[in-house]
Motif scaffolding. Structure first.
Motif, PDB file in Angstrom:
ATOM      1  N   VAL A   5      57.578 -18.352  25.392  1.00  0.00           N
ATOM      2  CA  VAL A   5      58.347 -18.461  26.776  1.00  0.00           C
ATOM      3  C   VAL A   5      59.562 -18.856  26.155  1.00  0.00           C
ATOM      4  CG1 VAL A   5      59.057 -20.103  28.655  1.00  0.00           C
ATOM      5  CG2 VAL A   5      56.661 -19.401  28.268  1.00  0.00           C
ATOM      6  N   HIS A   6      60.639 -17.846  26.766  1.00  0.00           N
ATOM      7  CA  HIS A   6      62.416 -17.836  25.800  1.00  0.00           C
ATOM      8  C   HIS A   6      63.035 -18.938  26.449  1.00  0.00           C
ATOM      9  CE1 HIS A   6      62.146 -14.344  24.041  1.00  0.00           C
ATOM     10  NE2 HIS A   6      60.755 -13.395  24.378  1.00  0.00           N
ATOM     11  N   GLN A   7      63.864 -19.482  25.864  1.00  0.00           N
ATOM     12  CA  GLN A   7      65.015 -20.549  26.745  1.00  0.00           C
ATOM     13  C   GLN A   7      65.575 -19.402  27.882  1.00  0.00           C
ATOM     14  OE1 GLN A   7      67.103 -20.855  23.071  1.00  0.00           O
ATOM     15  NE2 GLN A   7      67.681 -23.224  24.471  1.00  0.00           N
ATOM     16  N   ARG A   8      65.706 -20.667  28.532  1.00  0.00           N
ATOM     17  CA  ARG A   8      65.935 -19.689  29.980  1.00  0.00           C
ATOM     18  C   ARG A   8      67.620 -19.093  29.699  1.00  0.00           C
ATOM     19  NH1 ARG A   8      64.822 -24.577  32.545  1.00  0.00           N
ATOM     20  NH2 ARG A   8      67.256 -24.981  33.361  1.00  0.00           N
ATOM     21  N   GLY A   9      67.945 -18.191  30.814  1.00  0.00           N
ATOM     22  CA  GLY A   9      69.501 -17.570  30.651  1.00  0.00           C
ATOM     23  C   GLY A   9      69.781 -17.812  32.037  1.00  0.00           C
ATOM     24  N   GLY A  10      70.908 -17.265  31.907  1.00  0.00           N
ATOM     25  CA  GLY A  10      72.039 -17.069  32.940  1.00  0.00           C
ATOM     26  C   GLY A  10      71.984 -15.581  33.912  1.00  0.00           C
ATOM     27  N   ASP A  11      71.280 -14.416  33.312  1.00  0.00           N
ATOM     28  CA  ASP A  11      71.494 -13.438  33.630  1.00  0.00           C
ATOM     29  C   ASP A  11      70.749 -13.040  33.722  1.00  0.00           C
ATOM     30  OD1 ASP A  11      72.525 -10.818  34.807  1.00  0.00           O
ATOM     31  OD2 ASP A  11      74.402 -10.998  33.781  1.00  0.00           O
ATOM     32  N   VAL A  12      69.979 -11.552  34.407  1.00  0.00           N
ATOM     33  CA  VAL A  12      68.973 -11.039  34.189  1.00  0.00           C
ATOM     34  C   VAL A  12      68.816  -9.516  33.563  1.00  0.00           C
ATOM     35  CG1 VAL A  12      67.130 -10.083  35.465  1.00  0.00           C
ATOM     36  CG2 VAL A  12      67.530 -11.919  36.530  1.00  0.00           C
ATOM     37  N   GLY A  13      70.364  -9.248  33.384  1.00  0.00           N
ATOM     38  CA  GLY A  13      70.609  -7.703  32.993  1.00  0.00           C
ATOM     39  C   GLY A  13      70.464  -8.120  31.893  1.00  0.00           C
ATOM     40  N   PRO A  14      71.553  -8.737  30.626  1.00  0.00           N
ATOM     41  CA  PRO A  14      71.290  -8.646  29.429  1.00  0.00           C
ATOM     42  C   PRO A  14      69.200  -8.587  28.913  1.00  0.00           C
ATOM     43  CG  PRO A  14      72.753  -9.988  30.068  1.00  0.00           C
ATOM     44  CD  PRO A  14      72.370  -9.826  31.149  1.00  0.00           C
ATOM     45  N   VAL A  15      68.306  -9.313  29.604  1.00  0.00           N
ATOM     46  CA  VAL A  15      67.181  -9.705  29.352  1.00  0.00           C
ATOM     47  C   VAL A  15      66.661  -8.415  29.494  1.00  0.00           C
ATOM     48  CG1 VAL A  15      65.244 -10.455  29.814  1.00  0.00           C
ATOM     49  CG2 VAL A  15      67.351 -11.929  29.445  1.00  0.00           C
ATOM     50  N   LEU A  16      67.255  -7.560  30.486  1.00  0.00           N
ATOM     51  CA  LEU A  16      66.650  -6.322  30.943  1.00  0.00           C
ATOM     52  C   LEU A  16      66.849  -5.444  30.025  1.00  0.00           C
ATOM     53  CD1 LEU A  16      65.715  -5.920  34.568  1.00  0.00           C
ATOM     54  CD2 LEU A  16      63.968  -5.351  32.722  1.00  0.00           C
ATOM     55  N   ALA A  17      67.863  -5.453  29.503  1.00  0.00           N
ATOM     56  CA  ALA A  17      68.797  -3.716  28.619  1.00  0.00           C
ATOM     57  C   ALA A  17      68.877  -4.128  27.657  1.00  0.00           C
ATOM     58  CB  ALA A  17      70.288  -4.544  29.123  1.00  0.00           C
ATOM     59  N   ASP A  18      68.887  -4.875  26.627  1.00  0.00           N
ATOM     60  CA  ASP A  18      68.853  -5.522  25.611  1.00  0.00           C
ATOM     61  C   ASP A  18      67.519  -5.718  25.095  1.00  0.00           C
ATOM     62  OD1 ASP A  18      71.102  -4.831  25.309  1.00  0.00           O
ATOM     63  OD2 ASP A  18      72.047  -6.618  26.176  1.00  0.00           O
ATOM     64  N   ASP A  19      67.017  -6.909  25.658  1.00  0.00           N
ATOM     65  CA  ASP A  19      66.222  -8.213  25.076  1.00  0.00           C
ATOM     66  C   ASP A  19      64.366  -7.453  24.829  1.00  0.00           C
ATOM     67  OD1 ASP A  19      68.110  -9.487  24.945  1.00  0.00           O
ATOM     68  OD2 ASP A  19      67.411 -11.027  25.766  1.00  0.00           O
ATOM     69  N   VAL A  20      64.384  -6.519  26.061  1.00  0.00           N
ATOM     70  CA  VAL A  20      62.793  -6.343  26.317  1.00  0.00           C
ATOM     71  C   VAL A  20      62.502  -5.074  25.741  1.00  0.00           C
ATOM     72  CG1 VAL A  20      61.395  -5.239  27.863  1.00  0.00           C
ATOM     73  CG2 VAL A  20      62.905  -7.016  28.227  1.00  0.00           C
ATOM     74  N   PHE A  21      63.429  -3.848  25.550  1.00  0.00           N
ATOM     75  CA  PHE A  21      62.961  -2.603  24.691  1.00  0.00           C
ATOM     76  C   PHE A  21      63.127  -2.968  23.247  1.00  0.00           C
ATOM     77  CE2 PHE A  21      62.973  -1.882  29.289  1.00  0.00           C
ATOM     78  CZ  PHE A  21      62.084  -1.492  29.381  1.00  0.00           C
ATOM     79  N   GLN A 215      63.576 -28.959  23.022  1.00  0.00           N
ATOM     80  CA  GLN A 215      64.447 -30.380  22.069  1.00  0.00           C
ATOM     81  C   GLN A 215      64.060 -29.080  21.351  1.00  0.00           C
ATOM     82  OE1 GLN A 215      61.717 -33.360  20.396  1.00  0.00           O
ATOM     83  NE2 GLN A 215      61.016 -34.419  23.121  1.00  0.00           N
ATOM     84  N   ALA A 216      65.041 -29.440  20.990  1.00  0.00           N
ATOM     85  CA  ALA A 216      66.236 -28.482  19.944  1.00  0.00           C
ATOM     86  C   ALA A 216      64.619 -27.793  18.208  1.00  0.00           C
ATOM     87  CB  ALA A 216      66.891 -28.427  19.304  1.00  0.00           C
ATOM     88  N   PRO A 217      64.974 -29.394  17.725  1.00  0.00           N
ATOM     89  CA  PRO A 217      63.882 -29.234  16.326  1.00  0.00           C
ATOM     90  C   PRO A 217      62.874 -28.822  16.923  1.00  0.00           C
ATOM     91  CG  PRO A 217      65.157 -31.289  16.454  1.00  0.00           C
ATOM     92  CD  PRO A 217      65.626 -30.692  18.185  1.00  0.00           C
ATOM     93  N   LEU A 218      61.872 -29.210  17.914  1.00  0.00           N
ATOM     94  CA  LEU A 218      60.545 -28.355  18.033  1.00  0.00           C
ATOM     95  C   LEU A 218      60.729 -26.972  18.486  1.00  0.00           C
ATOM     96  CD1 LEU A 218      58.941 -31.430  20.188  1.00  0.00           C
ATOM     97  CD2 LEU A 218      58.383 -29.934  17.794  1.00  0.00           C
ATOM     98  N   ARG A 219      61.613 -26.155  19.210  1.00  0.00           N
ATOM     99  CA  ARG A 219      62.319 -24.859  19.341  1.00  0.00           C
ATOM    100  C   ARG A 219      62.224 -24.383  18.002  1.00  0.00           C
ATOM    101  NH1 ARG A 219      66.474 -26.380  23.037  1.00  0.00           N
ATOM    102  NH2 ARG A 219      68.048 -25.766  21.292  1.00  0.00           N
ATOM    103  N   GLU A 220      62.852 -25.057  16.698  1.00  0.00           N
ATOM    104  CA  GLU A 220      63.299 -24.531  15.303  1.00  0.00           C
ATOM    105  C   GLU A 220      62.222 -24.987  14.615  1.00  0.00           C
ATOM    106  OE1 GLU A 220      66.145 -22.915  14.825  1.00  0.00           O
ATOM    107  OE2 GLU A 220      66.796 -23.805  16.121  1.00  0.00           O
ATOM    108  N   ALA A 221      61.570 -24.974  14.817  1.00  0.00           N
ATOM    109  CA  ALA A 221      59.800 -25.281  13.947  1.00  0.00           C
ATOM    110  C   ALA A 221      59.125 -23.962  14.109  1.00  0.00           C
ATOM    111  CB  ALA A 221      58.902 -26.862  14.304  1.00  0.00           C
ATOM    112  N   GLY A 222      59.031 -23.739  15.995  1.00  0.00           N
ATOM    113  CA  GLY A 222      58.901 -22.877  16.705  1.00  0.00           C
ATOM    114  C   GLY A 222      58.829 -21.477  15.903  1.00  0.00           C
TER     115      GLY A 222
END
Length: 275
Positions: A5-21, A215-222
């Protein structure tokens, strides 16, 4: 099956265009029907721009982002507007390939486990699931509902996702993190990969649970656990390759290596052509 599960974002466009493929897409590029394996049941194709199989990245981004712009005062319990929920699913390298219908089932069941899709709720979240790479699935949703409220996901939904992943593995005949595969038990050196495979899958599972933690420290641990799992996978693959080389039968005694092809003599400079 590992879910992140990724951190939530503010726009679907960059997720579909840049992060998924693997390769970034342009917003004008279409997402074919065999890439889009599932979407929210309330999608009304009569008011859409053609069939969803012909939509571009921009069409999908605008469709899922619509509630964000239509309801400017909808905020999360933490009072922020980052409404884009994104999870991805990765199968084990040894798993079989799933069909499009099976990926669709995976998407709908995980959407329900995450509290994104609620059966019978026609005012819920818009979402889409795409299979951008083999053995991978990405699900992207807006947490702003069509009635302008924020979708409250169930407490501990990451545990629900992990439990649903185990059920999907059982139903679809996939490997469970920690399970041994036949290649782990072939030869003494190959057997050495079994503890690595166990450790890697347990680490991947914990990395999935920590990804996106508030919590940021736990995200970094992940993130560190995810990096460690990749290193272990590389080592496991090297050991398996070496074991396969050692299992290859040696050449029989006295066998001669093939002779190299005879060199073609170079033409002499100034030679007279035949008469």
């Amino acid at each position: 099956m590992i879910i992140r599960v990724h951190q939530r974002g503010g726009d679907v466009g960059p997720v579909l265009a840049d992060d998924v493929f693997d390769t970034p897409l342009s917003y004008e590029e279409k997402l074919p029907a065999d890439i889009v394996v599932a979407y929210w049941p309330g999608l009304n194709v009569d008011t859409a721009v053609g069939e969803p199989g012909s939509w571009t990245v921009l069409d999908w981004a605008e469709h899922i982002n619509d509630p964000l712009f239509e309801y400017p005062f909808a905020v999360s319990p933490g009072q922020d507007r980052r409404s884009v929920f994104h999870l991805d699913v990765r199968l084990a390298p040894e798993d079989r390939s799933l069909t499009g219908q099976e990926w669709s089932e995976v998407a709908h069941r995980l959407a329900r486990a995450a509290g994104i899709e609620i059966p019978g709720d026609d005012q819920g979240c818009r979402w889409v699931a795409v299979q951008a790479r083999p053995h991978h699935l990405s699900l992207i949703a807006s947490l702003i509902r069509l009635d302008g409220t924020w979708q409250r996901q169930p407490a501990g939904f990451r545990r629900h996702l992990a439990a649903e992943a185990r059920r999907l593995e059982s139903d679809l005949g996939l490997l469970t993190p920690g399970a041994l595969t036949p290649t782990d038990r072939i030869a003494p050196l190959a057997e050495a990969t079994a503890p690595l495979a166990d450790a890697r899958r347990v680490i991947e599972l914990h990395a999935q649970l920590l990804a996106g933690h508030p919590q940021a420290p736990l995200r970094e641990a992940g993130h560190r656990l995810e990096w460690l799992a990749r290193r272990l996978f590389d080592l496991e693959r090297d050991l398996t390759t070496t074991a396969a080389e050692l299992r290859r039968p040696p050449a029989p005694p006295g066998a001669m290596a093939p002779s190299p092809p005879a060199a073609v003599p170079a033409a002499r400079t100034g030679a007279r052509p035949p008469m």
